[in-house]
Design an enzyme around this catalytic site. Structure first.
Site, mmCIF file in Angstrom:
data_model
loop_
_atom_site.group_PDB
_atom_site.id
_atom_site.type_symbol
_atom_site.label_atom_id
_atom_site.label_comp_id
_atom_site.label_asym_id
_atom_site.label_seq_id
_atom_site.Cartn_x
_atom_site.Cartn_y
_atom_site.Cartn_z
ATOM 1 N N ASP A 12 -10.551 5.523 -9.143
ATOM 2 C CA ASP A 12 -11.265 6.699 -8.641
ATOM 3 C C ASP A 12 -12.787 6.503 -8.692
ATOM 4 O O ASP A 12 -13.286 5.726 -9.506
ATOM 5 C CB ASP A 12 -10.864 7.913 -9.507
ATOM 6 C CG ASP A 12 -11.162 9.221 -8.804
ATOM 7 O OD1 ASP A 12 -11.522 9.205 -7.611
ATOM 8 O OD2 ASP A 12 -11.036 10.273 -9.465
ATOM 9 N N HIS A 29 -15.619 2.002 -1.016
ATOM 10 C CA HIS A 29 -14.290 1.384 -0.879
ATOM 11 C C HIS A 29 -14.414 -0.129 -0.696
ATOM 12 O O HIS A 29 -13.589 -0.891 -1.194
ATOM 13 C CB HIS A 29 -13.541 1.998 0.312
ATOM 14 C CG HIS A 29 -13.301 3.470 0.181
ATOM 15 N ND1 HIS A 29 -12.821 4.040 -0.981
ATOM 16 C CD2 HIS A 29 -13.479 4.501 1.050
ATOM 17 C CE1 HIS A 29 -12.711 5.348 -0.813
ATOM 18 N NE2 HIS A 29 -13.118 5.656 0.398
ATOM 19 N N LEU A 123 3.064 -12.308 -12.111
ATOM 20 C CA LEU A 123 2.626 -10.910 -12.121
ATOM 21 C C LEU A 123 3.240 -10.134 -10.951
ATOM 22 O O LEU A 123 3.221 -10.592 -9.811
ATOM 23 C CB LEU A 123 1.086 -10.865 -11.995
ATOM 24 C CG LEU A 123 0.472 -9.471 -11.817
ATOM 25 C CD1 LEU A 123 0.544 -8.658 -13.101
ATOM 26 C CD2 LEU A 123 -0.980 -9.564 -11.344
#
Ligand code: FPP
Length: 249
Positions: A12, A29, A123
């Site tokens: 955020d 972004h 992962l």
């Protein structure tokens, strides 16, 4: 260092980070995408087994079209440009959410990446895109109900592990429960993120906005997790203090 198996991050503060610096929101972004690369690599290096990043919520559809276009472009670019790197790193990739609402080209890019990395064993990287936990739970109940009506399932068989099989996180199997949720930018909300899977998660909130949350910040968060005492509703296992007799008699 005690490392959480499944880390989930609410990335955020991109817009505020950019606005505070006099840039348009989309620039936040762009910078945020760079941090995604760093955090994926650091999670892998630390031995995190699954990393789920909240890239776009069902509520985010209300944003202006130009901001959505930037986000889709960044996601496509990230997946395309990182595909070979992720493959070399033995990363598996999944996307959770209402994928059918996404632009068909992005859906193709996602599906091709998921297929290409499906056989990797390192992962497990997940993006939550057009994701909302309540939608996830509702679709799970609907599909389970349909399977009951068709005779494939029985209502009596419904328990936690059965519901897990109908959630978008089902392919994660034993890793679907989240151990550690990180939220950046100072907001202290859960925002409809992995509500079922985070039932016993530890939470970490930081004032740092996502475009500033790099390797150092991530390691600091993981170190904090190492100091937490997870009791799952029990008392501390080594706490053996008898209550005063005035209370029990
Ligand atoms: C929240 O910041 C962030 C988002 C809604 C999108 C997150 C997207 C990225 C980090 C880029 C692409 C993602 C990947 C996985 C490659 P905000 O815009 O809500 O910030 P604000 O709260 O300050 O307005």
């Amino acid at each position: 260092m005690k490392v959480p198996e499944h880390v989930a991050i609410i990335m955020d503060g991109n817009g505020r980070w950019a606005e505070r610096r006099g840039h348009p929101r989309f620039y936040g972004h762009v910078r945020g995408t760079k941090q995604v690369r760093k955090v994926v690599r650091t999670a892998d290096r630390l031995g995190v087994k699954a990393l789920t990043l909240y890239a776009f919520s069902t509520e985010n559809w209300n944003r202006p079209a130009h901001e959505l276009n930037v986000l889709w472009k960044l996601l496509k670019k990230f997946i395309r440009s990182e595909l070979e790197v992720m493959n070399k790193q033995n990363v598996r990739f999944r996307v959770f959410g209402q994928i059918d609402r996404l632009d068909p080209e992005l859906q193709t890019v996602i599906n091709e990446a998921v297929d290409k990395l499906a056989h990797n064993t390192g992962l497990q990287l997940n993006f939550a895109i057009s994701y909302g936990a309540r939608s996830e739970i509702i679709q799970a109940i609907k599909r389970f109900g349909a399977d009951c009506l068709s005779g494939k399932e029985s209502f009596e068989s419904l328990d936690e592990s059965k519901l897990n099989q109908y959630l978008w996180t089902a392919p994660l199997e034993g890793l679907s429960d989240v151990d550690f949720v990180i939220r950046t930018s100072g907001e202290m909300r859960v925002s409809n993120f992995l509500l079922w899977q985070s039932a016993y998660a530890e939470y970490y909130f930081t004032e740092t906005c996502w475009p500033d949350f790099g390797e150092k910040e991530f390691v600091k968060a993981i170190e904090t997790y190492g100091c937490r005492n997870r009791r799952y509703g029990r008392t501390s296992l080594d706490e053996k203090i008898d209550p005063p007799s005035s209370i029990v008699h």
